[in-house]
Design a protein around this motif. Structure first.
Motif, PDB file in Angstrom:
ATOM      1  N   THR A  89      -4.308  -0.632   1.015  1.00 31.99           N
ATOM      2  CA  THR A  89      -2.846  -1.219   1.114  1.00 31.99           C
ATOM      3  C   THR A  89      -3.130  -2.345   1.896  1.00 31.99           C
ATOM      4  OG1 THR A  89      -1.525   0.478   0.583  1.00 31.99           O
ATOM      5  CG2 THR A  89      -0.516  -1.213   1.971  1.00 31.99           C
TER       6      THR A  89
ATOM      7  N   GLN B 277       4.040  -0.690  -1.939  1.00 30.86           N
ATOM      8  CA  GLN B 277       3.803   1.049  -2.171  1.00 30.86           C
ATOM      9  C   GLN B 277       5.148   1.570  -1.733  1.00 30.86           C
ATOM     10  OE1 GLN B 277       0.463   2.405  -0.051  1.00 30.86           O
ATOM     11  NE2 GLN B 277       0.723   4.433  -0.795  1.00 30.86           N
TER      12      GLN B 277
ATOM     13  N   ASP C 107       0.430  -2.259  -5.892  1.00 35.89           N
ATOM     14  CA  ASP C 107       0.170  -1.021  -4.972  1.00 35.89           C
ATOM     15  C   ASP C 107       1.079   0.256  -5.427  1.00 35.89           C
ATOM     16  OD1 ASP C 107      -0.917   0.536  -2.888  1.00 35.89           O
ATOM     17  OD2 ASP C 107      -0.016  -0.735  -1.234  1.00 35.89           O
TER      18      ASP C 107
HETATM   19 MG   LIG Z   1      -1.767   2.498   0.432  1.00 33.13          MG
END
Ligand SMILES: [Mg+2]
Ligand SMILES: Nc1ncnc2c1ncn2[C@@H]1O[C@H](COP(=O)(O)OP(=O)(O)OP(=O)(O)O)[C@@H](O)[C@H]1O
Length: 244
Positions: free
Chosen positions: A44, A86, A166
């Motif tokens: 990320t 995410q 993500d």
């Molecule tokens: Mg991540």
């Protein structure tokens, strides 16, 4: 294929921790690159460095030959770098349609300046990801799988040339995963480059042209899915701890 994205020796430190260490790779126009690695590997963080949420401690990010390392995220979005998050954060009081329209207003090239045009764009993106019938519902009424698609629709409404995903398949069942894979393939058919972070190995293997593996912030492999997934270093660092 020419490189749309070039990441050159990028490092991100948080206090004493090296979250991303000296990572370099390229992503070609129309290519799907899978990014895998254990929890906390820096995946990320790498997307944040490319999209401009953070500026690297060292190294460079080039998009379409232009150095964007120090550009803020909104400027990179206008150049065509779109992303999903995410941790999904839809605007809860707004309709599904208007959540996506906001993406259209801030997207590539500045986006449609009028709300009506942005909504039209948003409707197309919702149809594209299969959420068309939920357009007028409130975003917080969508379940987990719907919110994942909403993230994709928001990013696509920005008309990206590069889409950073993500974990858009996390928490989905295998039918829903296949549906998201089909959406990402359709995205690529439009010539858009895609970087996909994913833990579901079966999905990432079938989707990616190339795979890149991060471990403790460092790139430990970069190659075809078959070569990378049978690489002993990758098996030991990551796959050994997982079920494919
Ligand atoms: Mg991540
Ligand atoms: N803003 C921040 N401040 C301090 N540390 C951070 C920050 N963001 C990430 N980290 C740390 O950097 C490391 C890499 O985190 P990152 O979120 O990039 O991992 P990841 O590969 O995406 O993991 P996951 O698979 O769990 O999503 C972790 O140790 C994390 O705790």
């Amino acid at each position: 294929m020419s490189a749309l994205l070039q990441v050159r020796a990028v490092t991100q430190r948080f206090a004493g921790l090296v979250a991303v260490g000296n990572v370099s790779f390229t992503l070609a126009q129309g290519e799907i690159l899978g990014l895998i690695g254990p929890n906390g590997a820096g995946k990320t963080t790498l997307i944040n460095l490319i999209s401009g949420t953070i500026t690297p401690s060292a190294g460079q990010v080039l998009f379409d030959g232009r150095d964007v390392t120090r550009l803020p995220a909104y400027r990179r979005a206008r150049l065509g770098i779109g992303r999903t998050f995410q941790i999904m954060q839809p605007f809860p009081g707004l309709s599904v349609l208007d959540n996506v329209a906001i993406g259209a207003l801030f997207g590539h090239g500045g986006g449609p300046s009028q709300l009506a045009k942005a909504r039209e764009q948003a409707r197309q993106s919702l149809e594209f990801v299969g959420l068309g019938q939920f357009a007028d519902q409130r975003a917080d009424e969508l379940g987990g799988p719907g919110r994942k698609r909403l993230e994709l629709a928001k990013a696509l409404a920005m008309k990206p040339r590069l889409l950073l995903c993500d974990e858009v398949m996390a928490g989905l069942n295998h039918v829903e995963i296949e549906e998201v894979i089909a959406v990402i393939r359709k995205v690529r058919e439009q010539g858009i480059s895609v970087l996909v972070i994913e833990h579901v190995i079966k999905a990432i293997r079938s989707l990616s042209d190339r795979l890149l593996v991060l471990h403790h912030g460092e790139k430990i492999a970069d190659g075809t899915p078959d070569a990378v997934l049978s690489d002993p270093t990758v098996v030991q660092a990551y796959l050994g701890k997982k079920r494919a």
